[in-house]
Design an enzyme around this catalytic site. Structure first.
Site, PDB file in Angstrom:
ATOM      1  N   CYS A   2       0.891  -1.181   0.037  1.00  0.00           N
ATOM      2  CA  CYS A   2      -0.036   0.068  -0.070  1.00  0.00           C
ATOM      3  C   CYS A   2       0.805   1.246   0.143  1.00  0.00           C
ATOM      4  CB  CYS A   2      -0.930   0.063   1.117  1.00  0.00           C
ATOM      5  SG  CYS A   2      -1.725  -1.574   1.563  1.00  0.00           S
ATOM      6  N   ARG A  27       2.356   0.610  -6.994  1.00  0.00           N
ATOM      7  CA  ARG A  27       2.371  -0.258  -5.845  1.00  0.00           C
ATOM      8  C   ARG A  27       1.018  -1.166  -5.660  1.00  0.00           C
ATOM      9  NH1 ARG A  27       6.473   0.636  -1.981  1.00  0.00           N
ATOM     10  NH2 ARG A  27       8.229   1.821  -2.904  1.00  0.00           N
ATOM     11  N   TRP A  75      -3.722  -2.297  -1.750  1.00  0.00           N
ATOM     12  CA  TRP A  75      -3.607  -3.506  -2.223  1.00  0.00           C
ATOM     13  C   TRP A  75      -3.878  -4.738  -1.286  1.00  0.00           C
ATOM     14  CZ3 TRP A  75      -2.052  -4.885  -7.210  1.00  0.00           C
ATOM     15  CH2 TRP A  75      -1.888  -6.142  -7.439  1.00  0.00           C
ATOM     16  N   ASN A  99      -0.061   1.599   6.599  1.00  0.00           N
ATOM     17  CA  ASN A  99       0.542   0.415   5.903  1.00  0.00           C
ATOM     18  C   ASN A  99       0.968  -0.782   6.894  1.00  0.00           C
ATOM     19  OD1 ASN A  99       0.153   1.547   3.769  1.00  0.00           O
ATOM     20  ND2 ASN A  99       2.414   2.244   3.418  1.00  0.00           N
ATOM     21  N   GLY A 100       0.976  -2.017   6.698  1.00  0.00           N
ATOM     22  CA  GLY A 100       1.526  -3.020   7.417  1.00  0.00           C
ATOM     23  C   GLY A 100       0.437  -3.834   7.930  1.00  0.00           C
ATOM     24  N   GLU A 471      12.534 -22.005 -16.414  1.00  0.00           N
ATOM     25  CA  GLU A 471      12.506 -20.651 -16.090  1.00  0.00           C
ATOM     26  C   GLU A 471      13.530 -19.620 -16.128  1.00  0.00           C
ATOM     27  OE1 GLU A 471       9.815 -18.813 -15.925  1.00  0.00           O
ATOM     28  OE2 GLU A 471      10.692 -17.189 -14.640  1.00  0.00           O
ATOM     29  N   LYS A 475      13.916 -16.496 -18.714  1.00  0.00           N
ATOM     30  CA  LYS A 475      14.400 -15.246 -18.216  1.00  0.00           C
ATOM     31  C   LYS A 475      15.444 -14.864 -18.973  1.00  0.00           C
ATOM     32  CE  LYS A 475      11.736 -14.392 -16.431  1.00  0.00           C
ATOM     33  NZ  LYS A 475      10.484 -14.979 -15.966  1.00  0.00           N
ATOM     34  N   GLU A 478      14.354 -13.786 -22.777  1.00  0.00           N
ATOM     35  CA  GLU A 478      13.387 -12.613 -22.844  1.00  0.00           C
ATOM     36  C   GLU A 478      14.085 -11.177 -22.871  1.00  0.00           C
ATOM     37  OE1 GLU A 478       9.102 -12.948 -20.637  1.00  0.00           O
ATOM     38  OE2 GLU A 478      10.959 -13.757 -19.395  1.00  0.00           O
ATOM     39  N   HIS A 494      19.521 -37.715 -24.917  1.00  0.00           N
ATOM     40  CA  HIS A 494      18.691 -38.394 -25.827  1.00  0.00           C
ATOM     41  C   HIS A 494      18.511 -37.321 -27.253  1.00  0.00           C
ATOM     42  CE1 HIS A 494      17.244 -41.635 -23.261  1.00  0.00           C
ATOM     43  NE2 HIS A 494      17.238 -40.581 -22.240  1.00  0.00           N
ATOM     44  N   LYS A 590       3.742  -6.858 -21.050  1.00  0.00           N
ATOM     45  CA  LYS A 590       3.348  -7.412 -19.703  1.00  0.00           C
ATOM     46  C   LYS A 590       2.102  -8.401 -19.472  1.00  0.00           C
ATOM     47  CE  LYS A 590       4.494  -8.121 -15.337  1.00  0.00           C
ATOM     48  NZ  LYS A 590       5.359  -9.138 -15.205  1.00  0.00           N
TER      49      LYS A 590
END
Ligand code: F6R
Length: 595
Positions: A2, A27, A75, A99-100, A471, A475, A478, A494, A590
């Site tokens: 937040c 955020r 958030w 926040n928190g 992955e 990365k 990309e 193989h 995105k």
């Protein structure tokens, strides 16, 4: 995830608060609100969704002359993104933003309810403002009442509170969540990060944990450690990191704690909205996703089968849509998506709904299309991911799948209390393993210059380290535009090994706690064909040309999370050396909302 802003001064308060919130919006933006106190008149406005919705609500509201105000962008972690749960939270004559997390909010709430306080939200924050007003009943000094409130609450917080009873002050407290007080020509400003202050304030004080006080006009000089604010906007938004991707790699250890918060305790895994009934009759699971989320799904297969003893089928969404795969009645359909808007995943979900399957989404964005379409949801809670190359979202998806595996095992009584405890501890350690060690980063940075050429990369691993290899390769592809492929290390012989020569770089994932010797023999086969080998492990490996050492760990999942960070940094540093735009790599977007 937040954001907080505050203002004391004579300029248009609404504009200052809204502009500040817009700077913090990246955020998190499931809801926002402001409260303005002028001439003892307290006005509060809240709206669900982006700041623009709040701005529209405020069209007919404006201020003139001196006043104070606080604002917040949220958030969701506790409670859904509704107007009632949005900040500021309100009691009879005071408002608060926070926040928190307030750990002991439940007991405070019960105590206050017994005294007649009525609560409007599902949040932990609301207790702060009620407790403040309760404390004020027995004393006539509002700062004393605020201090007593802060002394009672436990947890992490950055708090701003305003009250009609003391209408020229903003009360503040900080512990474990950032809070800044600043001064500019227009007055005194508060913010949870530098971004909203740029262009408004010239001097700042970064509050320390335990700081508590109040500000009113002319009070700024009473603060200690006043510093000049001289940073540019993009630097502030990235918290000083070169790229959002780098920032997101570095914040993994803190956001993953949010993923676990309230869900993992020593003796139990509790996933909100999920209970034994939901899994009743489920005989198998299909997990459907794209790209990085598909890789986490593959990790999920290993973990769910291992813990929950349930057959798991993993499918790429774009394939699933048109393949006419057999859909079984007693199957749970899980989708994984960072954005919740990926067209292929969403359409696959709609398709199985026609077959009346139970559906569960693992997603980072509440209220997204995939969340809305699904029966149940587990939010990954990592805040907005700005870098196009997904990092923290992947980490949180894997963590959620791990929690889900243990949760189902717990509900089916497949594991005992001791085993649950061990898994909970392992999760905490794995989360900590994502904290970036500056020496490791430096080592990878130096190493990266040796890996800028060649005709390609192999990333290899076994078990959960196989999807991690996929992955790692994704990365690198990309953001560096170098050719990279991930393989199960046993598969090399193989076919792929035909490519091995000294210009083929192999990144080998060698966990001490999982099949170390098996992977070693695969590497020896590659080494015999002269491939250049970089090993990521806590153990020395003689056949490696380069070693990236991760700390010794107590479980393979802890090693998984350490290696994941090393792979992310490796891709980042190679891409930076090649001069690429890490946050906006060519040809990528995105959120892929088209087929
Ligand atoms: C890679 C990446 C993509 C996404 C994919 C699915 O770094 O971010 O591969 O994982 O486009 O997106 P979501 O998870 O939003 O459904």
């Amino acid at each position: 995830m937040c954001g907080i802003v505050g203002y004391i001064g004579k300029n248009e308060i609404k504009e200052i608060l809204l502009n500040g919130l817009k700077e913090l919006e990246y955020r998190g933006y499931d809801s926002a609100g402001i409260a303005v106190l002028q001439d003892r008149e307290l006005s509060t406005f809240k709206a669900v969704g982006k700041i623009i919705n709040l701005e529209n609500k405020l069209k007919d509201f404006s201020t003139q002359g001196f006043g104070i105000g606080i604002g917040h962008t949220r958030w969701a972690t506790h409670g859904k993104p509704t107007e009632a749960n949005a900040h500021p939270h309100i009691a009879e004559f005071s408002n608060v933003v926070h926040n928190g997390i307030i750990e002991n909010y439940q007991e405070i709430k019960e105590m206050l309810q017994a005294k007649g306080h009525h609560f409007l939200s599902q949040t932990d924050t609301e207790v702060i403002v009620h407790l403040f007003e309760e404390n004020l009943k027995n004393c006539d000094d509002s700062f004393k009442a605020f201090k007593k409130t802060i002394d009672t609450i436990k947890g992490a917080y950055a708090i701003l509170l305003i009250s009609k009873k003391d209408s020229t002050k903003i009360f503040y407290a900080k512990n474990g969540s950032p809070l800044i007080i600043a001064r500019g020509e227009g007055g005194i400003y508060f913010a949870s990060s530098d971004a909203p202050l740029i262009g408004l304030a010239q001097e700042v004080v970064y509050l320390e944990d335990g700081d508590i006080g109040f500000m009113q006009e002319g009070d700024f000089d009473k603060l200690q450690n006043i510093q000049p604010l001289n940073i540019n906007k993009s630097f502030a938004q990235k918290d000083g990191y070169r790229y959002f991707m780098e920032k997101e790699i570095y914040e993994q250890h803190s956001v993953l704690l949010e993923t676990m918060m309230g869900r993992v305790s020593e003796d139990r895994i509790a996933l909100e909205n999920l209970d034994r009934d939901f899994f009743e009759g489920i005989e198998s699971i299909t997990i459907c996703a794209c790209g990085t989320s598909y890789h986490s799904a593959m990790v999920g297969k290993y973990l769910l089968e291992r813990f929950a003893k349930i057959r798991v089928n993993v499918v790429i969404a774009s394939e699933f849509r048109y393949a006419d795969f057999v859909i079984k009645e007693n199957e749970l359909f899980i989708t994984i998506s960072q954005s919740g808007e990926t067209a292929d995943t969403l359409e696959a979900l709609k398709l199985v709904k026609k077959h009346h399957l139970k559906t569960l989404a693992i997603c980072n964005v509440d209220n997204s299309s995939i969340v809305r379409e699904s029966d149940r949801v587990i939010l990954t809670r990592v805040g907005i991911e700005k870098g196009v190359a997904s990092t923290k979202a992947f980490a949180s998806q894997v963590l959620v799948l791990w929690m889900l595996g243990v949760f189902i095992a717990q509900e089916k009584k497949l594991i005992n209390a001791q085993e649950i405890k061990e898994q909970a501890q392992a999760m905490l350690k794995a989360t900590k393993a994502t904290k970036v060690d500056s020496k490791l980063h430096e080592r990878i940075k130096r190493l990266s210059k040796r890996y800028l050429h060649g005709h390609g990369f192999f990333f290899i691993g076994r078990d959960v380290f196989f999807p991690l290899a996929l992955e790692g390769a994704l990365k690198l592809k990309e953001i560096s535009y170098l050719h990279a492929e991930g393989y199960a290390s046993g598969e090399m012989k193989h076919g792929p090994i035909a490519l091995a020569d000294s210009h083929l770089f192999t990144i080998a994932l060698m966990p001490e706690h999982l099949l170390f010797e098996k992977i070693k023999s695969n590497i020896e086969e590659l080494s015999a064909r002269d491939a250049t080998i970089c090993v990521i492990s806590s153990q020395e490996c003689e056949v490696a040309d380069d070693m990236i050492f991760i700390p010794k760990a107590s479980s393979y999942m802890e090693e998984f999370f350490s290696m994941m960070v090393a792979l992310q940094i490796l891709a980042l540093e190679i891409a930076i050396k090649l001069g690429n735009d890490v946050d906006m790599p060519r040809n990528l977007a995105k959120s892929v909302t088209v087929e």
